[in-house]
Design a protein around this motif. Structure first.
Motif, PDB file in Angstrom:
ATOM      1  N   ASP A  89       6.202  37.243  -9.689  1.00  0.00           N
ATOM      2  CA  ASP A  89       5.189  37.693  -8.834  1.00  0.00           C
ATOM      3  C   ASP A  89       3.938  38.167  -9.401  1.00  0.00           C
ATOM      4  O   ASP A  89       4.269  38.981 -10.471  1.00  0.00           O
ATOM      5  N   GLY A  90       2.772  37.811  -9.083  1.00  0.00           N
ATOM      6  CA  GLY A  90       1.564  38.348  -9.669  1.00  0.00           C
ATOM      7  C   GLY A  90       0.828  37.369 -10.958  1.00  0.00           C
ATOM      8  O   GLY A  90       0.981  36.220 -10.733  1.00  0.00           O
ATOM      9  N   ASN A  91       0.021  37.696 -11.652  1.00  0.00           N
ATOM     10  CA  ASN A  91      -0.746  36.578 -12.366  1.00  0.00           C
ATOM     11  C   ASN A  91      -0.662  36.712 -13.784  1.00  0.00           C
ATOM     12  O   ASN A  91      -1.206  36.278 -14.745  1.00  0.00           O
ATOM     13  N   ARG A  92       0.311  37.913 -14.397  1.00  0.00           N
ATOM     14  CA  ARG A  92       0.434  37.959 -15.747  1.00  0.00           C
ATOM     15  C   ARG A  92       1.989  38.426 -15.914  1.00  0.00           C
ATOM     16  O   ARG A  92       2.675  38.939 -15.154  1.00  0.00           O
ATOM     17  N   PHE A  93       2.531  37.917 -17.025  1.00  0.00           N
ATOM     18  CA  PHE A  93       3.762  38.079 -17.613  1.00  0.00           C
ATOM     19  C   PHE A  93       3.962  38.042 -19.007  1.00  0.00           C
ATOM     20  O   PHE A  93       3.030  37.234 -19.688  1.00  0.00           O
ATOM     21  N   ARG A  94       4.740  38.708 -19.640  1.00  0.00           N
ATOM     22  CA  ARG A  94       5.148  38.940 -21.011  1.00  0.00           C
ATOM     23  C   ARG A  94       6.232  38.028 -21.266  1.00  0.00           C
ATOM     24  O   ARG A  94       7.560  38.113 -20.616  1.00  0.00           O
ATOM     25  N   PRO A  95       6.301  37.053 -22.156  1.00  0.00           N
ATOM     26  CA  PRO A  95       7.301  35.946 -22.193  1.00  0.00           C
ATOM     27  C   PRO A  95       8.707  36.584 -22.487  1.00  0.00           C
ATOM     28  O   PRO A  95       8.808  37.449 -22.920  1.00  0.00           O
ATOM     29  N   TYR A  96       9.695  35.931 -21.764  1.00  0.00           N
ATOM     30  CA  TYR A  96      10.927  36.459 -21.995  1.00  0.00           C
ATOM     31  C   TYR A  96      11.738  35.343 -22.972  1.00  0.00           C
ATOM     32  O   TYR A  96      12.298  34.481 -22.494  1.00  0.00           O
ATOM     33  N   GLY A  97      11.821  35.671 -24.156  1.00  0.00           N
ATOM     34  CA  GLY A  97      12.681  34.618 -24.941  1.00  0.00           C
ATOM     35  C   GLY A  97      11.471  33.343 -24.809  1.00  0.00           C
ATOM     36  O   GLY A  97      10.512  33.284 -24.952  1.00  0.00           O
ATOM     37  N   ASP A  98      12.596  32.519 -24.609  1.00  0.00           N
ATOM     38  CA  ASP A  98      11.718  31.239 -24.634  1.00  0.00           C
ATOM     39  C   ASP A  98      11.783  30.484 -23.399  1.00  0.00           C
ATOM     40  O   ASP A  98      11.689  29.174 -23.368  1.00  0.00           O
ATOM     41  N   VAL A  99      12.110  31.112 -22.510  1.00  0.00           N
ATOM     42  CA  VAL A  99      12.637  30.775 -21.058  1.00  0.00           C
ATOM     43  C   VAL A  99      10.935  30.682 -20.461  1.00  0.00           C
ATOM     44  O   VAL A  99      10.194  31.438 -20.216  1.00  0.00           O
ATOM     45  N   PRO A 100      10.766  29.231 -19.850  1.00  0.00           N
ATOM     46  CA  PRO A 100       9.568  29.201 -19.383  1.00  0.00           C
ATOM     47  C   PRO A 100       9.396  29.687 -18.024  1.00  0.00           C
ATOM     48  O   PRO A 100      10.256  30.016 -17.484  1.00  0.00           O
ATOM     49  N   TYR A 101       8.067  30.319 -17.783  1.00  0.00           N
ATOM     50  CA  TYR A 101       7.761  31.072 -16.650  1.00  0.00           C
ATOM     51  C   TYR A 101       6.576  30.457 -15.827  1.00  0.00           C
ATOM     52  O   TYR A 101       5.724  29.762 -16.491  1.00  0.00           O
ATOM     53  N   THR A 102       6.674  30.699 -14.458  1.00  0.00           N
ATOM     54  CA  THR A 102       5.374  30.442 -13.643  1.00  0.00           C
ATOM     55  C   THR A 102       5.077  31.796 -13.122  1.00  0.00           C
ATOM     56  O   THR A 102       5.791  32.414 -12.349  1.00  0.00           O
ATOM     57  N   THR A 103       3.732  32.234 -13.165  1.00  0.00           N
ATOM     58  CA  THR A 103       3.287  33.237 -12.238  1.00  0.00           C
ATOM     59  C   THR A 103       2.773  32.816 -11.027  1.00  0.00           C
ATOM     60  O   THR A 103       2.111  31.834 -11.126  1.00  0.00           O
ATOM     61  N   VAL A 104       2.871  33.492  -9.983  1.00  0.00           N
ATOM     62  CA  VAL A 104       2.432  33.321  -8.654  1.00  0.00           C
ATOM     63  C   VAL A 104       1.933  34.442  -8.149  1.00  0.00           C
ATOM     64  O   VAL A 104       2.522  35.512  -7.636  1.00  0.00           O
ATOM     65  N   VAL A 105       0.453  34.388  -7.623  1.00  0.00           N
ATOM     66  CA  VAL A 105      -0.149  35.472  -6.859  1.00  0.00           C
ATOM     67  C   VAL A 105       0.597  35.422  -5.519  1.00  0.00           C
ATOM     68  O   VAL A 105       0.621  34.389  -4.802  1.00  0.00           O
ATOM     69  N   LYS A 106       0.972  36.747  -5.111  1.00  0.00           N
ATOM     70  CA  LYS A 106       1.390  36.982  -3.615  1.00  0.00           C
ATOM     71  C   LYS A 106       2.618  36.083  -3.679  1.00  0.00           C
ATOM     72  O   LYS A 106       3.051  35.388  -2.458  1.00  0.00           O
ATOM     73  N   GLY A 107       3.254  35.990  -4.750  1.00  0.00           N
ATOM     74  CA  GLY A 107       4.684  34.973  -4.703  1.00  0.00           C
ATOM     75  C   GLY A 107       5.646  35.569  -3.675  1.00  0.00           C
ATOM     76  O   GLY A 107       6.561  34.777  -3.399  1.00  0.00           O
ATOM     77  N   ASP A 108       5.951  37.052  -3.526  1.00  0.00           N
ATOM     78  CA  ASP A 108       6.907  37.320  -2.801  1.00  0.00           C
ATOM     79  C   ASP A 108       6.639  36.906  -1.246  1.00  0.00           C
ATOM     80  O   ASP A 108       7.743  37.037  -0.216  1.00  0.00           O
ATOM     81  N   GLY A 109       5.637  36.529  -1.017  1.00  0.00           N
ATOM     82  CA  GLY A 109       5.342  35.955   0.292  1.00  0.00           C
ATOM     83  C   GLY A 109       5.545  34.389   0.215  1.00  0.00           C
ATOM     84  O   GLY A 109       5.125  33.734   1.307  1.00  0.00           O
ATOM     85  N   LYS A 110       5.912  33.664  -0.742  1.00  0.00           N
ATOM     86  CA  LYS A 110       5.909  32.340  -0.959  1.00  0.00           C
ATOM     87  C   LYS A 110       7.043  31.752  -1.459  1.00  0.00           C
ATOM     88  O   LYS A 110       7.676  30.592  -0.809  1.00  0.00           O
ATOM     89  N   TYR A 111       7.870  32.372  -2.431  1.00  0.00           N
ATOM     90  CA  TYR A 111       9.223  31.835  -2.897  1.00  0.00           C
ATOM     91  C   TYR A 111      10.291  32.687  -2.428  1.00  0.00           C
ATOM     92  O   TYR A 111      10.227  34.026  -2.648  1.00  0.00           O
ATOM     93  N   MET A 112      11.424  32.352  -2.120  1.00  0.00           N
ATOM     94  CA  MET A 112      12.629  32.952  -1.483  1.00  0.00           C
ATOM     95  C   MET A 112      13.229  33.903  -2.900  1.00  0.00           C
ATOM     96  O   MET A 112      13.534  34.874  -2.504  1.00  0.00           O
ATOM     97  N   SER A 113      13.285  33.382  -3.994  1.00  0.00           N
ATOM     98  CA  SER A 113      13.661  34.102  -4.803  1.00  0.00           C
ATOM     99  C   SER A 113      12.890  35.433  -5.422  1.00  0.00           C
ATOM    100  O   SER A 113      13.681  36.454  -5.739  1.00  0.00           O
ATOM    101  N   ILE A 114      11.697  35.071  -5.531  1.00  0.00           N
ATOM    102  CA  ILE A 114      10.793  36.216  -5.624  1.00  0.00           C
ATOM    103  C   ILE A 114      10.973  37.322  -4.454  1.00  0.00           C
ATOM    104  O   ILE A 114      10.961  38.469  -4.782  1.00  0.00           O
ATOM    105  N   ALA A 115      10.715  36.940  -3.350  1.00  0.00           N
ATOM    106  CA  ALA A 115      11.062  37.814  -2.082  1.00  0.00           C
ATOM    107  C   ALA A 115      12.392  38.548  -2.319  1.00  0.00           C
ATOM    108  O   ALA A 115      12.420  39.773  -2.036  1.00  0.00           O
ATOM    109  N   ALA A 116      13.404  37.763  -2.695  1.00  0.00           N
ATOM    110  CA  ALA A 116      14.829  38.600  -2.700  1.00  0.00           C
ATOM    111  C   ALA A 116      14.645  39.658  -3.840  1.00  0.00           C
ATOM    112  O   ALA A 116      15.292  40.622  -3.661  1.00  0.00           O
ATOM    113  N   ALA A 117      13.791  39.052  -4.959  1.00  0.00           N
ATOM    114  CA  ALA A 117      13.882  40.223  -6.066  1.00  0.00           C
ATOM    115  C   ALA A 117      13.074  41.612  -5.594  1.00  0.00           C
ATOM    116  O   ALA A 117      13.441  42.612  -5.898  1.00  0.00           O
ATOM    117  N   SER A 118      12.021  41.018  -4.724  1.00  0.00           N
ATOM    118  CA  SER A 118      11.251  42.215  -4.228  1.00  0.00           C
ATOM    119  C   SER A 118      12.152  43.148  -3.327  1.00  0.00           C
ATOM    120  O   SER A 118      11.891  44.560  -3.529  1.00  0.00           O
TER     121      SER A 118
END
Length: 255
Positions: free
Chosen positions: A155-184
């Motif tokens: 969730d958001g527009n910035r992140f610090r890489p976690y090892g070599d795992v690829p990531y996608t930042t999503v603005v207001k992601g907690d209102g778009k994707y289930m996994s982010i909402a669940a983490a929220s």
């Protein structure tokens, strides 16, 4: 007026998750009558959150809670859900009632393939700043997962890489994707539980109600009683500049 059922909610990774525009909501209110609350109309017409970004990899959703607080840690959740997971009430935790959040927490912990919560203390926040602390809390949550994700949705527009795992930042992601909402939901409910326990130790700050956020009663208590070990000393605690909270020696020590 009675509603015999609800419109079926739907989700498709190919379909943008957009809420009705204001004009359509007004039309719905007009159709169903003035006693229908706008929030209810929004709820029944809102599509279900998307189940994933990439169906071919194991995705973990990440989100934090407590970033804007004056006191207490920042919490973060990390959740891996089954690809076919469905939950019609799952949404951004800020949009849910407390009762729904705690009901969802039980469902998420029961249904998730893996979940964990990470915590960063006020002292760490003061040392590394709240942005870095939010990233660290997410990393700690990811460290706690019992299975390794192949990709991250953050969730958001910035992140610090976690090892070599690829990531996608999503603005207001907690209102778009289930996994982010669940983490929220996990981050929010576990942090709320923690702040209620701190309230028993320091009831004058009303943390049971404000959860450490900059509510008027919280700032008035800081002005009257001073700070606690749980306050973030680098934050603007009084809302009008905080230098008066400290003496010169304290400023020098924290500088």
């Amino acid at each position: 007026m009675h509603f015999m059922g609800r419109c079926r909610r739907f989700a498709s990774p190919d379909m943008p998750n957009k809420r009705l525009e204001g004009t359509k909501i007004k039309s719905a209110v007009s159709l169903y009558g003035p006693k229908v609350k706008r929030t209810f109309v929004q709820e029944i017409f809102c599509p279900m959150l998307l189940p994933y970004l990439n169906a071919d990899v194991v995705e973990a959703g990440c989100d934090e809670a407590g970033r804007g607080c004056l006191a207490g840690p920042v919490f973060a959740g990390a959740v891996i859900l089954p690809k076919d997971y469905r939950n019609e009430i799952l949404n951004d935790s800020k949009q849910l009632s407390e009762k729904k959040r705690y009901r969802l927490r039980e469902e998420i912990e029961r249904d998730a393939l893996a979940w964990a919560v990470g915590v960063v203390s006020p002292q760490e926040i003061d040392r590394i700043n709240i942005l870095n602390a939010s990233f660290l809390a997410m990393h700690r949550a990811l460290d706690g997962l019992k299975m390794r994700p192949q990709a991250l949705l953050v969730d958001g527009n910035r992140f610090r890489p976690y090892g070599d795992v690829p990531y996608t930042t999503v603005v207001k992601g907690d209102g778009k994707y289930m996994s982010i909402a669940a983490a929220s939901v996990l981050a929010k409910t576990y942090r709320d539980d923690y702040m209620r326990r701190l309230h028993e130790e320091y009831p004058q700050y009303h943390w049971g109600a404000n959860k450490g956020y900059p509510a008027k009663a919280h700032r008035e208590a800081i002005r009257e009683w001073g700070t606690t070990p749980y306050h973030r000393m680098t934050f603007n605690l009084l809302g009008d500049g905080q230098l008066e909270l400290f003496g010169p020696e304290t400023l020098e020590e924290n500088g």
